[in-house]
Design a protein around this motif. Structure first.
Motif, short mmCIF file in Angstrom:
data_model
loop_
_atom_site.label_atom_id
_atom_site.label_comp_id
_atom_site.label_asym_id
_atom_site.label_seq_id
_atom_site.Cartn_x
_atom_site.Cartn_y
_atom_site.Cartn_z
N LYS A 1 -10.45 -19.44 -12.38
CA LYS A 1 -11.70 -19.34 -11.88
C LYS A 1 -12.16 -17.78 -11.87
O LYS A 1 -13.08 -17.28 -12.04
N LEU A 2 -11.13 -17.08 -11.61
CA LEU A 2 -11.00 -15.62 -11.38
C LEU A 2 -11.54 -14.87 -12.76
O LEU A 2 -12.11 -13.82 -12.93
N LYS A 3 -10.81 -15.54 -13.76
CA LYS A 3 -11.15 -14.84 -15.25
C LYS A 3 -12.58 -14.85 -15.64
O LYS A 3 -13.19 -14.14 -16.33
N ASN A 4 -13.44 -16.19 -15.16
CA ASN A 4 -14.58 -16.20 -15.49
C ASN A 4 -15.87 -15.40 -14.54
O ASN A 4 -16.79 -15.19 -14.98
N ILE A 5 -14.97 -14.63 -13.64
CA ILE A 5 -15.85 -13.86 -12.77
C ILE A 5 -15.93 -12.22 -13.29
O ILE A 5 -14.93 -11.83 -13.72
N GLU A 6 -17.17 -11.77 -13.85
CA GLU A 6 -17.15 -10.66 -14.28
C GLU A 6 -17.44 -9.38 -13.09
O GLU A 6 -18.48 -9.78 -12.46
N SER A 7 -16.65 -8.57 -13.04
CA SER A 7 -16.65 -7.40 -11.78
C SER A 7 -15.73 -6.37 -12.37
O SER A 7 -14.74 -6.48 -12.86
N ASP A 8 -16.22 -5.31 -11.87
CA ASP A 8 -15.20 -3.80 -12.15
C ASP A 8 -14.33 -3.96 -10.90
O ASP A 8 -13.24 -3.02 -10.91
N ASP A 9 -14.59 -4.37 -9.72
CA ASP A 9 -13.74 -4.48 -8.59
C ASP A 9 -12.43 -5.14 -9.01
O ASP A 9 -12.05 -5.82 -9.82
N TRP A 10 -11.30 -4.73 -8.16
CA TRP A 10 -9.98 -5.46 -8.10
C TRP A 10 -9.95 -7.11 -7.68
O TRP A 10 -10.93 -7.03 -6.67
N LYS A 11 -9.29 -7.57 -8.65
CA LYS A 11 -9.32 -9.06 -8.34
C LYS A 11 -8.08 -9.57 -7.52
O LYS A 11 -7.78 -10.08 -6.56
N ILE A 12 -6.96 -8.87 -8.24
CA ILE A 12 -5.53 -9.46 -7.98
C ILE A 12 -4.70 -8.25 -7.73
O ILE A 12 -4.70 -7.20 -8.46
N ARG A 13 -3.95 -8.15 -6.70
CA ARG A 13 -2.82 -7.09 -6.37
C ARG A 13 -1.35 -7.91 -6.10
O ARG A 13 -1.24 -8.77 -5.64
N ALA A 14 -0.42 -7.35 -6.98
CA ALA A 14 0.75 -7.95 -7.00
C ALA A 14 1.61 -7.53 -5.82
O ALA A 14 1.56 -6.16 -5.96
N VAL A 15 2.39 -7.83 -5.36
CA VAL A 15 3.45 -7.14 -4.39
C VAL A 15 4.70 -6.81 -5.13
O VAL A 15 5.35 -7.54 -5.90
N ARG A 16 4.97 -5.61 -4.94
CA ARG A 16 6.33 -4.91 -5.46
C ARG A 16 7.33 -4.79 -4.14
O ARG A 16 6.78 -3.74 -3.48
N GLU A 17 8.51 -5.27 -4.22
CA GLU A 17 9.37 -4.82 -3.39
C GLU A 17 10.37 -3.61 -3.54
O GLU A 17 10.87 -3.39 -4.73
N ASP A 18 10.46 -2.62 -2.90
CA ASP A 18 11.31 -1.57 -3.13
C ASP A 18 12.76 -1.51 -2.42
O ASP A 18 12.61 -2.24 -1.31
N ASN A 19 13.50 -0.64 -2.51
CA ASN A 19 14.83 -0.53 -1.86
C ASN A 19 15.59 -1.76 -1.81
O ASN A 19 16.21 -2.25 -1.00
N PHE A 20 15.41 -2.36 -2.98
CA PHE A 20 16.14 -3.53 -3.22
C PHE A 20 17.91 -3.36 -3.66
O PHE A 20 18.59 -4.23 -2.84
N ILE A 21 18.07 -2.46 -4.15
CA ILE A 21 19.45 -2.40 -4.75
C ILE A 21 20.27 -1.33 -3.83
O ILE A 21 21.40 -0.83 -4.81
N THR A 22 19.61 -0.95 -2.93
CA THR A 22 20.66 0.31 -2.27
C THR A 22 21.00 -0.10 -0.76
O THR A 22 20.31 -1.21 -0.13
N ASP A 23 21.94 0.49 -0.26
CA ASP A 23 22.28 0.58 1.12
C ASP A 23 21.99 1.99 1.72
O ASP A 23 23.00 2.05 2.46
N ASP A 24 21.42 2.52 1.33
CA ASP A 24 21.22 4.01 1.74
C ASP A 24 21.00 4.20 3.34
O ASP A 24 21.29 5.21 3.61
N PHE A 25 20.25 3.37 4.06
CA PHE A 25 19.94 3.22 5.42
C PHE A 25 21.14 3.00 6.40
O PHE A 25 21.98 2.03 6.03
N ASP A 26 20.96 3.23 7.36
CA ASP A 26 21.83 3.39 8.50
C ASP A 26 22.11 1.87 8.38
O ASP A 26 23.21 1.20 8.65
#
Length: 796
Positions: free
Chosen positions: A473-498
């Motif tokens: 459905k989204l593919k068939n909509i023509e627009s310059d606006d953002w349609k989808i934002r993906a979630v990216r997780e940080d600080n996954f492989i560290t134990d830097d924090f207290d």
């Protein structure tokens, strides 16, 4: 143990007398056997599975003290959770009943209740260490919850043979002898039941014909099934709806469900006489959790036994299981026989009821198998206007499904499922859920606009939708606006924090093309291109303008105001948390682990050894220096104090970035454990399994992918302080060799080849199981230690 005690417990649990098959379930399980129960819908399978658990709790029997009840749909989990939680016998026994469906922040998703209702997705993803409702940083916490727990998998016939059923099959084999389990179904072929039972070594329990006749949901009722060779429409539903009665409509796809509901609303608004006083309801998978729960409660009230409300419910397969509802007339699109029989179970559900069911053909059979749907339709056509009872349904299942199910089971055995499971344990990757759980053909969608702030996507309302339907459905909509934002997780492989609780997960939202969204699990969609209303949920009819809201977070007074504790104090609080949450509830598990390892070891002391060593890395001079510098700004400190945490107030304090510490404790645990009197007497292979599992749990108690140790130099008083704690809590693991280099300092090193190797299969599975148990205990207690500390401070 099929005796008066079981009968008495069942009577007190349900107020009804038990059937023989219900007692048989409890008898087998309490005597060390696993079971598959096949029984009709509405026959009391749930209470049969709960009976052994409450009997064991009451009688202090050797049985798990945690029960995890997994279901294929959230609707069913929500319904059973509420029923069991409100049960008087459950309340009198002070059993904590919780719900974990991925949309409710109850219990932090950590499976800490006594009886936990959840979904198959949550269970399998937790066991595989790719939890769909937790950030990857916490991926290794939940697997251990299932090990040594009593596991129930209800309606498991609905699982996909190529994904979730195959994964469950192998996981049960791995957990055999450690976690008792009960599989339950109403619709599987007899041949598959026998083959499956042989593969996983379980007892099959069937309900005999005489008992079926006595079951209230099966007694003295009639359900006439009529085939309609045409498409389901609103007009046909209205024509066959009688005033002062209830009709249920079940569509295969959400779009069709919404369209029929809207068509009926239009007809009602135009003054259609048949709908004048009729209440119209719509339910499917594309609702926010709170809205769906509200709808479920209303539906249960209107479509309950004895209700005479004039109503029509338009739904999808979300009501196939779980909602204890009934109707006079049902309209359903064709689906495979096992799915269809579940639908039939919502019509004339109770004793002495009469119902009529109309089954319609469809142009497209998605999301179902076309061959099975067509074959089901034609077999039903041969029996047109038959009274569909349990026996007739089972004949259809055997005729239609046997060859398919047997070939699927053979494919499961021939596949590389076990290798894939181990590879995911080695490297948690949520995208692998497509292979192991289900083709995650659905996204969790957060609806947002340009001004929305999404700090923690796991704490926002979301809607489930099939991914290719959305993308198409989204593919068939023509627009310059953002349609989808993906979630990216940080600080996954560290134990830097207290502390990971204070560090918080960091997320970024990245604009991506529709074409690149196929492998995402949770996405943010622009509200310009999707709509949401409480009546029909997420839609593309431009109806409604709601966006996702942040859920209410569980309040923890100590979370934003951490107070100082010393190395010694933190270990004390950690062990108090262990005593409170695990020690007395883990006896069954520890006995099973001893039996599997062929030893007689005190796991209590083993765990306390791990707890003393887990923060040994905080005794690093650099770590202590940073902690001392921060805390000295708040109070005058003695020079010889060793800190584990500093005072922290999130409203005024800047984050202190500490050096990583987990790997140091893992490295040091090796020489101490090797020297220990408690492990020296064991077979070398067994002692190595235990040592590696301990070290791996310490290494990964902040991050499931950590393997590296950074250069360190231990504080001059660190070794002596650790000696004191070991002598106090784990004397069998005292430091015997002060000159061991790793105790004082070490250079950078990668321990990947020294700790548990998840990618190997067969011989080290028991080591992986032990690791998951230990790391869960350590991580939960590390977090709960703050609560324990807070409770103690309030008592003073």
């Amino acid at each position: 143990m099929k005796n008066e005690k079981l009968k008495d417990h069942f009577k007190r649990l349900t107020t009804f007398d038990a059937f023989e098959f219900q007692l048989e379930v409890a008898d087998y399980l309490l005597n060390g056997k696993n079971v598959i129960l096949q029984a009709p819908t509405g026959s009391g399978k749930t209470w049969a599975s709960i009976l052994p658990f409450v009997t064991a709790i009451n009688g202090n029997l050797n049985f798990p003290q945690k029960m995890i009840y997994s279901l294929p749909m959230r609707t069913l989990a929500n319904s059973l959770y509420k029923t069991v939680r409100e049960n008087e016998f459950i309340k009198k026994n002070n059993l904590i009943v919780t719900l974990q469906t991925g949309e409710i922040k109850e219990d932090d998703y950590f499976f800490n209740g006594d009886i936990i209702f959840t979904t198959i997705d949550q269970s399998l993803s937790g066991l595989l260490s790719i939890p769909l409702s937790l950030p990857l940083r916490q991926a290794n916490i939940n697997a251990g919850a299932f090990i040594g727990s009593y596991l129930v998998f209800d309606e498991f016939h609905l699982l996909n043979a190529k994904t979730s059923l195959a994964t469950l099959f192998y996981l049960l084999k791995i957990l055999k002898g450690i976690s008792p389990f009960c599989l339950m179904t109403a619709t599987l072929s007899d041949s598959l039941l026998k083959r499956f039972a042989n593969e996983v070594d379980v007892e099959i329990i069937n309900v005999n014909k005489d008992e079926i006749k006595k079951i209230p949901s099966q007694a003295n009722k009639q359900r006439i099934v009529e085939i309609i060779r045409g498409e389901l429409t609103a007009e046909q539903i209205i024509t066959k709806h009688r005033k002062d009665s209830r009709s249920i409509v079940i569509c295969n796809r959400v779009d069709k469900c919404q369209q029929i509901f809207l068509d009926m609303e239009k007809l009602k608004n135009k003054g259609n006489e048949n709908l004048k006083d009729t209440e119209l309801l719509c339910i499917h998978s594309r609702f926010f959790g709170k809205d769906r729960k509200h709808k479920e409660e209303k539906i249960k009230e209107i479509f309950d036994k004895g209700s005479n409300t004039d109503a029509i419910l338009v739904a999808t397969q979300v009501i196939e299981v779980g909602l204890d509802i009934t109707c006079n007339v049902m309209h359903t699109e064709i689906s495979p026989i096992n799915s269809l029989l579940q639908r039939f179970g919502r019509c004339a559900r109770f004793a002495n009821e009469q119902g009529k069911i109309y089954v319609y053909d469809v142009d497209k059979y998605l999301p179902y198998d076309e061959r099975l749907s067509v074959e089901t339709f034609e077999e039903l056509a041969k029996l047109n206007k038959l009274n569909m009872n349990y026996e007739e349904g089972q004949k259809l299942i055997d005729n239609i499904l046997t060859s398919k199910e047997i070939s699927e089971l053979e494919a499961i055995n021939a596949g590389d499922r076990l290798e894939i499971i181990h590879s995911v344990w080695a490297k948690p990757d949520k995208s692998r859920a497509n292979e192991l759980i289900r083709e995650i053909d659905s996204f969790q969608i957060i609806i947002a606009n340009e001004t929305s702030k999404v700090d923690d996507p796991y704490n926002y309302e979301s809607v489930s939708m099939r991914r290719w339907s959305l993308l198409g459905k989204l593919k068939n909509i023509e627009s310059d606006d953002w349609k989808i934002r993906a979630v990216r997780e940080d600080n996954f492989i560290t134990d830097d924090f207290d502390n990971e609780l204070l560090s918080g997960e960091k997320y970024t939202l990245q604009n991506i093309n529709v074409e690149d969204a196929g492998r995402e699990n949770i996405i943010v969609v622009n509200s310009k291109f999707v709509s949401y209303s409480k009546e029909i949920g997420l839609n593309f009819f431009n109806i409604g303008n709601e966006i996702s809201k942040e859920r209410v977070k569980i309040k923890k007074e100590w979370l934003n105001l951490i107070t100082k504790d010393t190395f010694e104090e933190h270990i004390k609080y950690l062990i108090l948390a262990y005593n409170k949450y695990f020690k007395n509830k883990s006896n069954y598990l520890f006995k099973k682990l001893n039996k599997q390892l062929k030893i007689n070891l005190s796991f209590d002391e083993l765990i306390k050894f791990m707890m003393v060593l887990h923060d040994y890395g905080k005794l690093n001079v650099r770590w202590q220096g940073k902690a001392f510098e921060h805390q000295s700004k708040k109070e005058k400190l003695l020079q010889n104090i060793l800190l584990a945490h500093t005072d922290y107030d999130s409203s005024i304090d800047k984050r202190v970035i500490f050096p990583p510490h987990a790997g140091i404790g893992a490295l040091v645990s090796f020489p101490i454990a090797l020297d220990s009197e408690i492990l020296k007497t064991l077979d070398r292979r067994v002692s190595q399994i235990i040592i590696r599992a301990i070290a791996t749990a310490i290494m990964k108690h902040h991050s499931p992918t950590a393997t590296k140790v950074k250069k360190y130099n231990i504080h001059p008083q660190g070794i002596e302080a650790t000696k004191v704690q070991l002598n106090k809590y784990a004397p069998g693991f005292s430091i015997l060799n002060d000159k061991e280099p790793a105790l004082k300092k070490y250079s950078d090193i990668d321990l990947a080849f020294n700790i548990t190797k998840f990618s190997e299969t067969g011989s080290n599975q028991l080591e992986i199981i032990l690791y998951f148990v230990l790391v869960r205990v350590l991580r939960i207690c590390d977090q709960k230690s703050f609560e324990v500390k807070d409770e103690i401070s309030k008592e003073k």
